[in-house]
Design an enzyme around this catalytic site. Structure first.
Site, PDB file in Angstrom:
ATOM      1  N   LYS A  87       0.839  -1.203   0.000  1.00 59.67           N
ATOM      2  CA  LYS A  87       0.000   0.000   0.000  1.00 59.67           C
ATOM      3  C   LYS A  87       0.877   1.258   0.000  1.00 59.67           C
ATOM      4  O   LYS A  87       0.670   2.172  -0.764  1.00 59.67           O
ATOM      5  CB  LYS A  87      -0.930  -0.025   1.220  1.00 59.67           C
ATOM      6  CG  LYS A  87      -1.797   1.184   1.353  1.00 59.67           C
ATOM      7  CD  LYS A  87      -2.785   1.042   2.501  1.00 59.67           C
ATOM      8  CE  LYS A  87      -3.461   2.384   2.760  1.00 59.67           C
ATOM      9  NZ  LYS A  87      -4.423   2.339   3.861  1.00 59.67           N
ATOM     10  N   GLU A 112      10.471  -4.760   4.624  1.00 57.89           N
ATOM     11  CA  GLU A 112      10.566  -6.160   4.191  1.00 57.89           C
ATOM     12  C   GLU A 112      10.277  -6.278   2.689  1.00 57.89           C
ATOM     13  O   GLU A 112      11.010  -6.931   1.942  1.00 57.89           O
ATOM     14  CB  GLU A 112       9.550  -7.028   4.956  1.00 57.89           C
ATOM     15  CG  GLU A 112       9.835  -7.207   6.428  1.00 57.89           C
ATOM     16  CD  GLU A 112       9.170  -6.149   7.293  1.00 57.89           C
ATOM     17  OE1 GLU A 112       8.913  -5.023   6.788  1.00 57.89           O
ATOM     18  OE2 GLU A 112       8.927  -6.427   8.475  1.00 57.89           O
ATOM     19  N   GLY A 167      -4.874  -1.673   4.931  1.00 57.99           N
ATOM     20  CA  GLY A 167      -4.085  -2.795   4.422  1.00 57.99           C
ATOM     21  C   GLY A 167      -4.760  -4.145   4.661  1.00 57.99           C
ATOM     22  O   GLY A 167      -4.865  -4.983   3.771  1.00 57.99           O
ATOM     23  N   ARG A 168      -5.246  -4.351   5.892  1.00 55.09           N
ATOM     24  CA  ARG A 168      -5.849  -5.657   6.227  1.00 55.09           C
ATOM     25  C   ARG A 168      -7.255  -5.812   5.665  1.00 55.09           C
ATOM     26  O   ARG A 168      -7.882  -6.854   5.836  1.00 55.09           O
ATOM     27  CB  ARG A 168      -5.814  -5.870   7.747  1.00 55.09           C
ATOM     28  CG  ARG A 168      -6.429  -4.738   8.554  1.00 55.09           C
ATOM     29  CD  ARG A 168      -6.035  -4.833  10.021  1.00 55.09           C
ATOM     30  NE  ARG A 168      -6.489  -3.677  10.803  1.00 55.09           N
ATOM     31  CZ  ARG A 168      -5.819  -2.541  10.944  1.00 55.09           C
ATOM     32  NH1 ARG A 168      -4.653  -2.369  10.335  1.00 55.09           N
ATOM     33  NH2 ARG A 168      -6.297  -1.555  11.683  1.00 55.09           N
ATOM     34  N   GLU A 218      -4.718  -6.573  14.753  1.00 54.48           N
ATOM     35  CA  GLU A 218      -4.209  -5.264  14.337  1.00 54.48           C
ATOM     36  C   GLU A 218      -5.330  -4.222  14.403  1.00 54.48           C
ATOM     37  O   GLU A 218      -5.086  -3.044  14.644  1.00 54.48           O
ATOM     38  CB  GLU A 218      -3.609  -5.333  12.914  1.00 54.48           C
ATOM     39  CG  GLU A 218      -2.710  -4.158  12.596  1.00 54.48           C
ATOM     40  CD  GLU A 218      -1.859  -4.348  11.350  1.00 54.48           C
ATOM     41  OE1 GLU A 218      -0.651  -4.639  11.468  1.00 54.48           O
ATOM     42  OE2 GLU A 218      -2.401  -4.212  10.231  1.00 54.48           O
ATOM     43  N   HIS A 262      -4.795 -33.063  17.318  1.00 53.69           N
ATOM     44  CA  HIS A 262      -3.664 -33.866  17.777  1.00 53.69           C
ATOM     45  C   HIS A 262      -2.533 -32.985  18.297  1.00 53.69           C
ATOM     46  O   HIS A 262      -1.393 -33.428  18.388  1.00 53.69           O
ATOM     47  CB  HIS A 262      -3.177 -34.769  16.641  1.00 53.69           C
ATOM     48  CG  HIS A 262      -4.259 -35.735  16.236  1.00 53.69           C
ATOM     49  ND1 HIS A 262      -4.441 -36.945  16.862  1.00 53.69           N
ATOM     50  CD2 HIS A 262      -5.242 -35.622  15.316  1.00 53.69           C
ATOM     51  CE1 HIS A 262      -5.480 -37.559  16.317  1.00 53.69           C
ATOM     52  NE2 HIS A 262      -5.995 -36.771  15.386  1.00 53.69           N
ATOM     53  N   LYS A 292       9.621  -0.846  13.986  1.00 49.35           N
ATOM     54  CA  LYS A 292      10.198  -0.482  12.675  1.00 49.35           C
ATOM     55  C   LYS A 292      11.298   0.556  12.853  1.00 49.35           C
ATOM     56  O   LYS A 292      12.374   0.459  12.264  1.00 49.35           O
ATOM     57  CB  LYS A 292       9.124   0.128  11.770  1.00 49.35           C
ATOM     58  CG  LYS A 292       8.073  -0.826  11.246  1.00 49.35           C
ATOM     59  CD  LYS A 292       7.183  -0.092  10.245  1.00 49.35           C
ATOM     60  CE  LYS A 292       5.901  -0.855   9.952  1.00 49.35           C
ATOM     61  NZ  LYS A 292       4.961  -0.103   9.129  1.00 49.35           N
TER      62      LYS A 292
END
Ligand code: F6P
Length: 523
Positions: free
Chosen positions: A205, A211, A266-267, A352, A383, A492
């Protein structure tokens, strides 16, 4: 419309009444008794919403709990807050932004006076351009590998959805998702790629995320090294940007950009240009079904009466468990392997959005907000951690997702899978009292079942919108801004200070632990 003045939820009469209700009956509520005394309980606490059937009857609620929660919603102006979002009010107050991911799936309207008509027109223009490009890539036999480079909302949604709709994936193309700055991810992928048949989608965005930029630059260096002097001419065809920051993409050397807007968080961006990998994978008609499913759920949230409004009921249940029962996590258990990334997707969406400790005015809140969201697909989870869900000391509500129809065609599997999901929900509720000690199961452990007919684009779209609006609901009750994410900033900033120190070894001003570790990590 003006933004509704919200009253703090814990100061409302409904909150006090819920506290009283919890103390009187809620804390002793017993699911087994509730079913025994009410033959209609399943019908009362289950409902069909668009594409999603939900059974809430195995939750620690009765009719009076729901009535009080709905009263809380009313006293916290939930419907006015919801309407403010749909009307395009800047409800993301800390960033002064509108919140309009619902426009991404709204059909193009004939009435120019509807709210946000200009933005809706832009959405449809962008959609047409993106889908035309997706069809072009689908028709291009040379491209065999599509690599999405992005993180957070620019990764989790498309990665989850491409996998969920794997059955519709176009033949002859593979899809890869690179998110982590850890070079082991990109490095091992590049070993198996050929540059002329690879399309890199740089999804960000902001087009500044460390990253993503690091991975994008490394991918470009690899591309140039592989192709030598011919690389420059080919770059525009093999690198595409999905971003709101067209200038930064151009500076990177990208000429094909699919844009979106700062009013898409963003999400919440899967159905914007960020969904391009999915559009390439499933094609435009399936993509439009995804949008239609989400739109149907938007309309349900916008118009259904509160007591039959599924996102509202789920969001209020979350408040009940978090603030009155004091439950601090929710387990997400999709009984479908293709929903393997569903828990991770929901982690960002909810934690978030609602992992906040202050209200919209920045005042500290005296009550709990987002629970921890975690999970794994069943039956694998059975399990691993279901032991704790059945017999551990803390009570964790489980949200199962089951799909009635299968598409693998292998006999016997699906009946087993469905019997397991039914059995887990039933065992959590009923427990087992005919044995003592280690074999005793206390039961009365709550769960919700979300049931889809098929794992198809429309159902997935509806399921996503359901979760978005459920997170909106609890966030609105708590009075927090569910649409910013300042909590990711500090790390960050510190990482950019520490990165050069790993080279220079300078530990001035660092705390003792970080200094000691940095010295050991230096190469
Ligand atoms: O993790 C923080 C965050 O800002 C998320 O909200 C976002 O989805 C992610 O980083 C990626 O951001 P971008 O799409 O701008 O690269």
């Amino acid at each position: 419309m003006v933004l509704p003045v919200s009253v703090r939820c814990d100061r409302t009469p409904a909150w006090a009444a819920l506290r009283e209700h919890f103390n009187q009956t809620g804390r002793h509520f017993d699911l087994r008794q509730a079913f025994a005394s009410d033959a209609q309980r399943f019908d009362r606490f289950s409902q069909q919403a668009p594409h999603v059937f939900a059974d809430l009857s195995k939750n620690l609620i009765d009719a009076s709990t729901e009535a009080l929660l709905l009263e809380l919603a009313s006293q916290c102006s939930l419907s006015a807050q919801r309407d403010a979002m749909f009307a395009g009010e800047p409800i993301n107050v800390t960033e002064q932004r509108q919140v309009m991911h619902h426009l991404l799936r709204q059909p193009r309207s004939a009435t120019p006076d509807q709210p946000c008509a200009r933005e809706l027109a832009a959405v449809h223009d962008a959609l047409e351009a993106m889908l035309a490009y997706a069809e072009q890539v689908r028709a291009d036999p040379v491209i065999t590998d599509v690599v999405n480079i992005g993180i957070g909302g620019s990764d989790l949604g498309p990665c989850m959805a491409v996998r969920a709709l794997e059955g519709l994936r176009i033949a002859g193309k593979r899809f890869h998702f690179i998110s982590n700055v850890d070079g082991h991810e990109l490095g091992s992928l590049l070993l198996g790629l050929r540059p002329r048949s690879t399309l890199f989608l740089i999804a960000s965005k902001t087009f500044t995320t460390a990253e993503t930029m690091t991975n994008a630059h490394s991918a470009r260096r690899w591309f140039e090294a592989q192709l030598g002097p011919g690389a420059l001419a080919l770059l525009p065809k093999h690198f595409v940007a999905l971003t709101t920051n067209v200038e930064a993409a151009a500076q990177f050397g990208i000429t094909t950009t699919f844009g979106f807007w700062d009013w898409i968080g963003g999400r919440y961006s899967l159905m914007s240009a960020i969904g391009l990998p999915l559009a390439i994978s499933i094609g435009q008609s399936a993509w439009r079904e995804l949008l239609a499913g989400a739109h149907a759920m938007d309309e349900h949230f916008r118009t259904a009466p509160m007591e039959r409004n599924l996102p509202v009921r789920l969001g209020l249940l979350d408040v009940w468990y978090r603030n009155f029962h004091g439950m601090d996590s929710r387990c997400i258990a999709p009984y479908h392997s293709l929903l393997s990334r569903w828990p991770a997707y929901l982690q960002q969406l909810e934690m978030e959005s609602n992992g906040k400790r202050v209200d919209r005015q920045g005042q500290a809140l005296p009550f709990e907000t987002s629970p921890v969201i975690w999970g794994e697909p069943g039956t694998n989870g059975q399990h691993a951690f279901f032991q704790m869900l059945h017999q551990g000391t803390c009570i964790i509500p489980v949200e199962f997702v089951a799909v009635r129809q299968e598409t693998h065609g292998l006999g016997g599997h699906h009946e087993k899978l469905l019997s397991h999901v039914l059995a887990q929900a039933r065992a959590l509720m009923l427990g087992r009292s005919d044995a003592g000690g280690h074999r005793h199961f206390p039961g009365n452990r709550p769960s919700t079942m979300l049931l889809l007919e098929w794992l198809d684009p429309a159902s997935l779209g509806a399921l996503i919108a359901l979760q978005e609006h459920r997170v909106f609901t609890s966030g609105a009750i708590w009075g927090i801004n569910s649409f910013d994410q300042w909590g990711v900033e500090l790390g960050k900033v510190m990482a950019s200070d520490l990165e050069p120190r790993l080279t220079t070894g300078n530990v001035d001003g660092l705390d003792g632990s970080t200094a000691g570790l940095l010295a050991r990590m230096r190469r």
